[in-house]
Design a protein around this motif. Structure first.
Motif, short mmCIF file in Angstrom:
data_model
loop_
_atom_site.label_atom_id
_atom_site.label_comp_id
_atom_site.label_asym_id
_atom_site.label_seq_id
_atom_site.Cartn_x
_atom_site.Cartn_y
_atom_site.Cartn_z
N HIS A 17 0.90 -1.09 0.14
CA HIS A 17 -0.07 0.24 0.01
C HIS A 17 1.12 1.30 0.04
N HIS A 18 0.40 2.40 -0.87
CA HIS A 18 1.33 3.62 -0.80
C HIS A 18 1.44 4.28 0.61
N GLN A 19 0.66 3.90 1.59
CA GLN A 19 0.72 4.50 3.04
C GLN A 19 0.23 5.99 2.99
N PHE A 20 -0.29 6.28 1.81
CA PHE A 20 -1.08 7.76 1.76
C PHE A 20 0.44 8.60 1.72
N THR A 21 1.44 8.40 1.08
CA THR A 21 2.84 9.07 0.89
C THR A 21 3.08 9.01 -0.65
N ALA A 22 3.48 10.11 -0.94
CA ALA A 22 4.23 10.57 -2.33
C ALA A 22 5.55 10.07 -2.02
N TRP A 23 5.92 9.33 -2.81
CA TRP A 23 7.52 8.69 -3.02
C TRP A 23 7.94 9.24 -4.48
N GLN A 24 9.42 9.69 -4.10
CA GLN A 24 10.09 10.13 -5.48
C GLN A 24 11.44 9.84 -5.27
N ARG A 25 12.02 9.25 -6.17
CA ARG A 25 13.35 8.80 -6.32
C ARG A 25 14.00 9.56 -7.49
N PHE A 26 15.06 10.19 -7.12
CA PHE A 26 15.75 10.78 -8.09
C PHE A 26 16.92 9.96 -8.95
N LEU A 27 16.67 9.59 -10.14
CA LEU A 27 17.55 8.81 -11.07
C LEU A 27 18.33 9.66 -12.09
N PRO A 28 19.36 9.11 -12.57
CA PRO A 28 20.11 9.75 -13.37
C PRO A 28 19.18 10.54 -14.67
N GLU A 29 18.44 9.86 -15.31
CA GLU A 29 17.63 10.64 -16.18
C GLU A 29 16.33 11.22 -15.70
N GLY A 30 16.14 11.34 -14.72
CA GLY A 30 15.10 12.10 -14.03
C GLY A 30 14.19 11.54 -13.03
N PRO A 31 13.39 12.27 -12.16
CA PRO A 31 12.61 11.57 -11.05
C PRO A 31 11.67 10.86 -11.36
N LEU A 32 11.28 9.71 -10.51
CA LEU A 32 10.15 8.96 -10.65
C LEU A 32 9.41 9.25 -9.57
N ALA A 33 8.10 9.51 -9.61
CA ALA A 33 7.20 9.62 -8.48
C ALA A 33 5.97 8.61 -8.54
N PHE A 34 5.68 8.25 -7.35
CA PHE A 34 4.52 7.56 -7.10
C PHE A 34 3.57 8.20 -6.38
N LEU A 35 2.60 8.63 -6.80
CA LEU A 35 1.64 9.61 -6.18
C LEU A 35 0.14 8.88 -5.82
N PRO A 36 -0.17 9.08 -4.44
CA PRO A 36 -1.06 8.15 -3.78
C PRO A 36 -2.49 8.40 -4.19
N LEU A 37 -3.19 7.30 -4.86
CA LEU A 37 -4.56 7.76 -5.33
C LEU A 37 -5.62 7.26 -4.17
N LYS A 38 -6.72 7.73 -4.31
CA LYS A 38 -7.84 7.22 -3.28
C LYS A 38 -8.21 5.95 -3.37
N ASN A 39 -8.00 5.11 -4.43
CA ASN A 39 -8.33 3.87 -4.55
C ASN A 39 -7.36 2.62 -4.19
N GLY A 40 -6.42 3.31 -3.80
CA GLY A 40 -5.17 2.44 -3.15
C GLY A 40 -4.11 2.30 -4.43
N GLN A 41 -4.34 2.94 -5.66
CA GLN A 41 -3.37 2.67 -6.73
C GLN A 41 -2.63 3.90 -6.47
N CYS A 42 -1.33 3.95 -7.64
CA CYS A 42 -0.46 5.08 -7.37
C CYS A 42 -0.63 5.57 -8.85
N SER A 43 -0.59 6.77 -9.21
CA SER A 43 -0.19 7.66 -10.45
C SER A 43 1.23 7.67 -10.49
N ILE A 44 1.86 7.37 -11.50
CA ILE A 44 3.18 7.48 -11.69
C ILE A 44 3.66 8.77 -12.53
N VAL A 45 4.60 9.73 -12.29
CA VAL A 45 5.15 10.55 -13.20
C VAL A 45 6.69 10.19 -13.18
N TRP A 46 7.14 9.79 -14.41
CA TRP A 46 8.53 9.30 -14.40
C TRP A 46 9.18 10.38 -15.70
#
Length: 402
Positions: A198-227
């Protein structure tokens, strides 16, 4: 014969519709022009890949125009924690709502939810006219008013014309306003994923060499990613099977949410740094992406646009109450001074951070990680960044304040 309005807004997305609601509920005669009417209902799945992380200030604006209750009814996803870490160093940053006076840092909301709720509200306001489907074919700006020619040949007139028609704004071009900026040669790859943990109602963001990867917590338990990826890598990942894409995503996430279990439709959008050299012309003003386009790594694009909408609405409403002309040069220059500096500061910060994390020199990577950890341990500095990201800063428009 040309129909006259106090204000005409072109572009019925989040920013334009917010400005329309704010003005119309204050009794100002407005017309909102858009190429189509947005949907008001849709199947529960899949989640729209276009999602915005709305700050507390943005929530205040949407509450002030009375769109927030309908948004909550359709579904908003609060998050109360943000965890940021660097793939190439030991640097980490943690932001927690417990360190603020609020129960959440912000809300993840599908863009269609916000737009539908704003249009619901707009249709209840007697001083609002919605014109669709319609496109602007030409404009004429002079010392007395703005004149608009629609693609069907009809003409309209207004004391002030507000362009909220996106980063490739046709109205900005018709007004002769130039832009400054560059392509990042990066794409933002977006999708909705299901994860083992579960995303734990947390926005996760990891900085990678090509750019950041974000996992954004949605109300249904899934995550929206912006990579954020190079254009070439993004196009390659768009062509992968779901299974292969999920394997790459799981590796890039460092397994923080366990196994990547499923992915919905994917989209990839080219990223750009761009700002209008002027925000205004005679009886004409730019708001939202028409005025500025920034890197999405902190999710501030929609929030900056909402502050633009709130600022221009406040100035127009105050001018009307004081009996002053709402399309005056003085008012428009006041708007530009108010918003341009704040937007450029946010845009430049995102640009510097994006470039900083693309540097692969070992010594710089270690210095970068040390700096992140130092900020994380510095209570007052971390709190400043946290509140700024939540939109809680000085000089906010009245609509954005508690």
């Amino acid at each position: 014969m040309s129909k006259k309005y106090a204000v005409i807004i072109v572009g019925g997305g989040i920013v334009g519709a917010t400005a329309a609601c704010a003005l119309a509920q204050a009794g100002i005669d407005i017309a909102l022009i858009d190429a189509y009417k947005p949907p008001r209902d849709w199947p529960a799945d899949p989640v729209d890949i276009r999602v915005s992380a709305l700050t507390h200030a943005s929530q205040n604006i949407l509450q002030a125009v009375e769109a927030w209750p309908a948004m909550v009814e359709r579904g908003v996803g609060p998050y109360d924690h943000m965890h940021v870490w660097d793939a190439d160093s030991a640097g980490i940053l943690d932001f927690d709502a417990a360190d603020t006076e609020f129960s959440e840092l912000g809300h993840l909301v599908e863009n269609r939810v916000t737009v539908a709720s704003l249009w619901d509200r707009l249709e209840t306001l007697p001083d609002a006219s919605i014109i669709y489907p319609a496109k602007v074919a030409d404009i004429q700006l002079d010392s007395t008013s703005a004149h608009i020619v629609l693609d069907d040949g009809n003409t309209l007139e207004a004391d002030i014309l507000i362009a909220a028609d996106g980063r490739d704004s046709v109205l900005r071009q018709l007004a002769g306003i130039q832009t400054t900026g560059w392509e990042y040669k990066q794409d933002g790859l977006v999708a909705t994923v299901s994860t083992e943990k579960h995303h734990q109602f947390t926005a996760w963001q990891r900085f990678l060499p090509e750019g950041p990867l974000a996992f954004l917590p949605l109300k249904n338990g899934q995550c929206s990613i912006v990579w954020t990826l190079s254009h070439q890598t993004a196009q390659k990942y768009m062509a992968l099977t779901d299974e292969d894409f999920l394997q790459n995503l799981e590796h890039a996430s460092d397994g923080v949410l366990g196994e990547m279990q499923s992915v919905g439709p994917r989209g990839a959008f080219p990223l750009r740094f761009q700002y209008a050299n002027q925000y205004t012309a005679e009886h004409f003003v730019l708001i939202g992406d028409a005025a500025h386009a920034m890197h999405p790594l902190a999710g501030q694009g929609a929030n900056a646009g909402l502050l633009d909408a709130a600022a221009i609405a406040e100035l127009i409403i105050n001018a009307k109450l004081a009996g002053r002309p709402i399309g005056s040069h003085k008012l428009l220059r006041q708007y530009e001074r108010w918003r341009k500096g704040d937007n450029l500061a946010m845009m430049s910060s995102m640009d510097v951070i994006n470039k900083m994390y693309s540097v692969q020199y070992e010594g710089f990577r270690q210095l970068r990680g040390t700096g992140m950890s130092w900020v994380n341990q510095s209570g007052w500095l971390k709190n400043y960044f946290n509140r700024y990201a939540m939109g809680l800063r000085d000089d906010l428009p009245a609509f954005a304040r508690d």
